[in-house]
Design an enzyme around this catalytic site. Structure first.
Site, PDB file in Angstrom:
ATOM      1  N   GLY A 255       0.815  -1.211   0.000  1.00 36.64           N
ATOM      2  CA  GLY A 255       0.000   0.000   0.000  1.00 36.64           C
ATOM      3  C   GLY A 255       0.847   1.258   0.000  1.00 36.64           C
ATOM      4  N   ASP A 256       1.951   1.233   0.730  1.00 38.57           N
ATOM      5  CA  ASP A 256       2.865   2.384   0.738  1.00 38.57           C
ATOM      6  C   ASP A 256       3.492   2.577  -0.632  1.00 38.57           C
ATOM      7  OD1 ASP A 256       2.895   3.148   3.683  1.00 38.57           O
ATOM      8  OD2 ASP A 256       3.439   1.044   3.807  1.00 38.57           O
TER       9      ASP A 256
END
Length: 461
Positions: A255-256
């Site tokens: 997600g990052d």
């Protein structure tokens, strides 16, 4: 491409520790696995991981966060490497999350966290004001709820792209952000039970995206769906952007990586759909490489030139092709208005080997070669069109007058040019032949050129 661009990551930092070992037996006094510890690998977590990944992708990045005054914070700072950090007091111990990993799998996680109220300093606000794009990486630790910080972010939404990666325990995004990037689970929790119970993941994501985008008055909302890609709602339409099929052992940090890639593309004036498409691909490549545990390894020293323009992904492709004995082919050009001559050249090049890497002149490079009225299409759009072709496996954007620096990194087996050249007249020939590569010139297609098309458009107008 401006070297002065500044991607600012704002959010909560954690210290992540991977305790890595192996399992060979079960505990004799409890139904539990015995993990034989091999090593401990500390790495930045939360917004720190996002900033570190941005630095690894070659982005000039500034991390705006709050840090404690303890030994864990000292270790976190050290592991951030060359990431520029502007931090106020955390007023609490450093949050530490320890993952116990055995034989490539996480078997337990141990969290040590204590709530505090971070202090926002004038230096932090000034760093936000300096941004060319902002990623808010909220991990629910309180920083994004600070009124001073929120006012600063609200002032920036009309000036630069602002991407908000939310957390169910965090503050809601300020109104008017460019893009919000929750995953499906976070979306469901953020919707507070307002969604219907029926439907598959995609239809559920559609409902959540519409509800949250409207609630937060966001320009667009992308719900990430793991291996399925991302569901993008930009207000005008809703579409599923599929992910490449990859093997995933550990999705930690995906997600990052997604949020960082989307912010970087928006900073370079890509469309939201184009930015999300690139982010899906970047996240897939990230987890295919092993996720945060493998990518960060133990030696966390970001390199400022690894993948800003696609070079790191090209390296991985080349290594993979060579590992199975394949032939690497590369070609290059401006590809400003794609026409039949380009397509024939690219098809011919791909037929000479097992993968084709296309080296594309950056916008600045095209202007130097063709004049101030070119390119007609920006580098992000040109790269996106090329990536959509079945004959193209990867695209690398380069800033110089020629692709020599990229070629020296990738060392293709075959370098292909189309046109009325001979190998002896190409400046790249000595370089490519120096490592045993071959130079091939494919036939020139008379009457088909971007310059001619541009002239025709001008005359028609």
């Amino acid at each position: 491409m401006k070297s002065t661009m500044n991607l600012v990551v704002v959010g909560d930092c954690l210290l992540d520790i991977d305790l890595v070992g192996s399992v060979n037996r079960v505990c004799p006094d409890a139904p539990a696995l015995v993990v034989e510890e091999d090593k401990r690998r500390p790495r930045p977590g939360g917004a720190g991981l996002a900033a570190w990944l941005a630095g690894c992708a070659g982005e000039p990045v500034t991390l705006v966060t709050a840090l404690a005054d303890d030994s864990e914070a000292d270790l976190l700072r050290a592991r951030l490497g060359r990431v520029r950090t502007v931090a106020g007091p955390l007023n609490a111990p450093t949050p530490v999350k320890t993952r116990v990993r055995a034989d490539g799998h996480t078997v337990a996680r141990i969290d040590r966290t204590r709530a505090g109220r971070p202090t926002v300093t004038p230096d932090m606000l000034a760093a936000i004001e300096s941004a060319d794009a902002i990623l808010v990486s909220d991990y629910g630790r309180g920083l994004t709820a600070d009124p001073l910080l929120r006012r600063a972010l609200a002032r920036m939404v009309d000036r630069v792209p602002v991407v908000w990666d939310p957390h169910p325990r965090g503050a809601q995004p300020v109104a008017g952000v460019t893009l919000v990037t929750p995953n499906l689970d976070e979306s469901l929790r953020l919707c507070d039970g307002e969604l219907g119970q029926d439907g598959d993941d995609v239809s559920t994501a559609e409902q959540a995206a519409a509800l949250l985008r409207d609630r937060w008055r966001a320009g667009a909302l992308a719900v990430t769906l793991g291996g399925r890609g991302a569901l993008l709602d930009d207000g005008a339409s809703t579409r599923l952007i599929p992910a490449p099929s990859v093997s995933v052992a550990d999705p930690c940090g995906a997600g990052d990586r997604f949020a960082v890639a989307a912010t970087a593309r928006l900073m370079r004036h890509d469309s939201v759909a184009g930015a999300v498409g690139q982010a899906v691909t970047s996240a897939a490549e990230f987890v295919a490489a092993g996720g945060a545990a493998e990518v960060t390894g133990g030696a966390i020293t970001p390199s400022p030139d690894t993948d800003r323009n696609g070079l790191d992904g090209a390296r991985r492709l080349v290594e993979s092709v060579r590992a199975r004995g394949g032939t690497v082919v590369a070609t290059g050009g401006c590809f400003d208005l794609l026409h039949a001559g380009h397509i024939r050249t690219l098809d011919a090049a791909r037929g000479l080997g097992d993968c084709l890497v296309v080296c594309v002149n950056s916008d600045d490079s095209v202007r130097r070669l063709k004049g101030s009225t070119r390119p007609l299409n920006g580098e992000a759009d040109r790269a996106e069109v090329l990536r959509a072709l079945g004959c193209v496996d990867h695209v690398v954007i380069f800033d110089g007058a020629g692709p020599e620096e990229v070629l020296a990194e990738l060392r293709p087996d075959v370098w292909v040019k189309g046109g009325d050249y001979t190998p002896e007249t190409l400046p790249e020939t000595p370089l490519v032949r120096g490592w045993g590569g071959s130079v091939v010139v494919v036939p020139y297609h008379d009457g088909r050129s971007t310059t001619r098309l541009a002239q025709m458009l001008t005359e028609a107008g």
